[in-house]
Write an enzyme that holds these catalytic residues in place. Sequence first.
Site, PDB file in Angstrom:
ATOM      1  N   THR A 195       0.831  -1.218   0.000  1.00  0.00           N
ATOM      2  CA  THR A 195       0.000   0.000   0.000  1.00  0.00           C
ATOM      3  C   THR A 195       0.861   1.262   0.000  1.00  0.00           C
ATOM      4  O   THR A 195       0.440   2.293  -0.521  1.00  0.00           O
ATOM      5  CB  THR A 195      -0.984   0.045   1.198  1.00  0.00           C
ATOM      6  OG1 THR A 195      -0.259   0.125   2.424  1.00  0.00           O
ATOM      7  CG2 THR A 195      -1.897  -1.163   1.215  1.00  0.00           C
ATOM      8  N   LEU A 239      -2.978   4.972  -0.657  1.00  0.00           N
ATOM      9  CA  LEU A 239      -4.320   4.416  -0.883  1.00  0.00           C
ATOM     10  C   LEU A 239      -4.421   3.008  -0.279  1.00  0.00           C
ATOM     11  O   LEU A 239      -4.730   2.026  -0.971  1.00  0.00           O
ATOM     12  CB  LEU A 239      -4.633   4.398  -2.382  1.00  0.00           C
ATOM     13  CG  LEU A 239      -4.725   5.792  -3.028  1.00  0.00           C
ATOM     14  CD1 LEU A 239      -4.880   5.674  -4.549  1.00  0.00           C
ATOM     15  CD2 LEU A 239      -5.879   6.607  -2.440  1.00  0.00           C
ATOM     16  N   HIS A 240      -4.179   2.935   1.057  1.00  0.00           N
ATOM     17  CA  HIS A 240      -4.189   1.629   1.746  1.00  0.00           C
ATOM     18  C   HIS A 240      -5.512   0.893   1.502  1.00  0.00           C
ATOM     19  O   HIS A 240      -5.528  -0.241   1.027  1.00  0.00           O
ATOM     20  CB  HIS A 240      -4.064   1.820   3.267  1.00  0.00           C
ATOM     21  CG  HIS A 240      -2.891   2.606   3.729  1.00  0.00           C
ATOM     22  ND1 HIS A 240      -1.601   2.133   3.681  1.00  0.00           N
ATOM     23  CD2 HIS A 240      -2.814   3.845   4.300  1.00  0.00           C
ATOM     24  CE1 HIS A 240      -0.787   3.025   4.205  1.00  0.00           C
ATOM     25  NE2 HIS A 240      -1.495   4.080   4.580  1.00  0.00           N
ATOM     26  N   ASP A 241      -6.603   1.553   1.907  1.00  0.00           N
ATOM     27  CA  ASP A 241      -7.904   0.873   1.879  1.00  0.00           C
ATOM     28  C   ASP A 241      -8.451   0.717   0.456  1.00  0.00           C
ATOM     29  O   ASP A 241      -8.975  -0.356   0.117  1.00  0.00           O
ATOM     30  CB  ASP A 241      -8.899   1.605   2.796  1.00  0.00           C
ATOM     31  CG  ASP A 241      -8.451   1.557   4.257  1.00  0.00           C
ATOM     32  OD1 ASP A 241      -7.504   0.806   4.564  1.00  0.00           O
ATOM     33  OD2 ASP A 241      -9.041   2.269   5.096  1.00  0.00           O
TER      34      ASP A 241
END
Length: 310
Positions: A195, A239-241
Amino acid sequence: MSKIILDVDTGVDDALAIIYGIESKKIDLLGITTVSGNVPLHMTERNTRKVLRLIGREDIKVYPGADRPLIREPEYEFRVHGTDGIGNALDDMKIENQTEEQFAADFIIEQAKKYKGDLTLIMVGPVTNLALALRKEPKIADWINEVIIMGGLVSMAGKGNKLPNSEFNIFADAEAASIVFHSGIEVTLVSLDVTLQTYMKLEHIEKLKGTKYYDFVLNSTKVFRAFSEKQYGTNGCALHDPLTIGYFLDPSYIETKKYFVDVETVSPLNYGQTICDFRNLWKKEPNVNICLNVDAERFIDDFIETLKQA
Ligand code: BDR
Ligand code: CA
């Protein structure tokens, strides 16, 4: 197409993940469950419902879940997500009071039973709700098809975002993560290893100018981007999620491999560390698909294009 429950602690990047998933029109969403994490539960729920209003999908039901980790006290992340959790970007938006009465963990059990073998959980906060569901009805381990979790780090020792070796979501409830990892459910861990390669910078955000989500993306990520600049030297929003959603939409974004992974729950130095036994020293059966590489550019392009076309 597999049915989906999305579990969130909304959160700036959770908000972006919700928008991306729904606007992709490629997920069959049964409902959204909320959990305490980035900010307290009542705020994650309110933020989730505001985001649904922004999208125009207030028909999607939101089920409030755990208001704290299983054992420890909550630790929030206001530094990253702002005082309200979404960078105060939707301060003026009013929402009706329409909380679902069913508890998130019960909703998960009910839907797992209903859609045996056809339910995927995408979890982008601490995994407390699933741990509670597993404790109440262990059979869901056989009924749930897969759980895709944003969390952990496996080959970036010292580069965590909560402790040197710990990532926020797993740190926020390591005991819950331990229950989930050892439950026998098919787990994929979309970790910081990948991520942190997906920074959305101003140049990406500017591509949204004139579209439905430009103001929200620009404003909600302001505190997040400033924090990243100060802490990691990059003015951008990792933009981890959204990448966790991206992996569900198109698994070819990420190269994965299954190993035995465990979670540290005792050491104060390493609480919440996800330890991957790459060399099989423990001689245990692989239980978690970890992420080795990501096609970051292709994913970010799709993320921006999806929001642009909304
Ligand atoms: C994760 O922690 C939260 O702050 C983010 O929303 C994301 O889910 C990244 O470590
Ligand atoms: Ca999150």
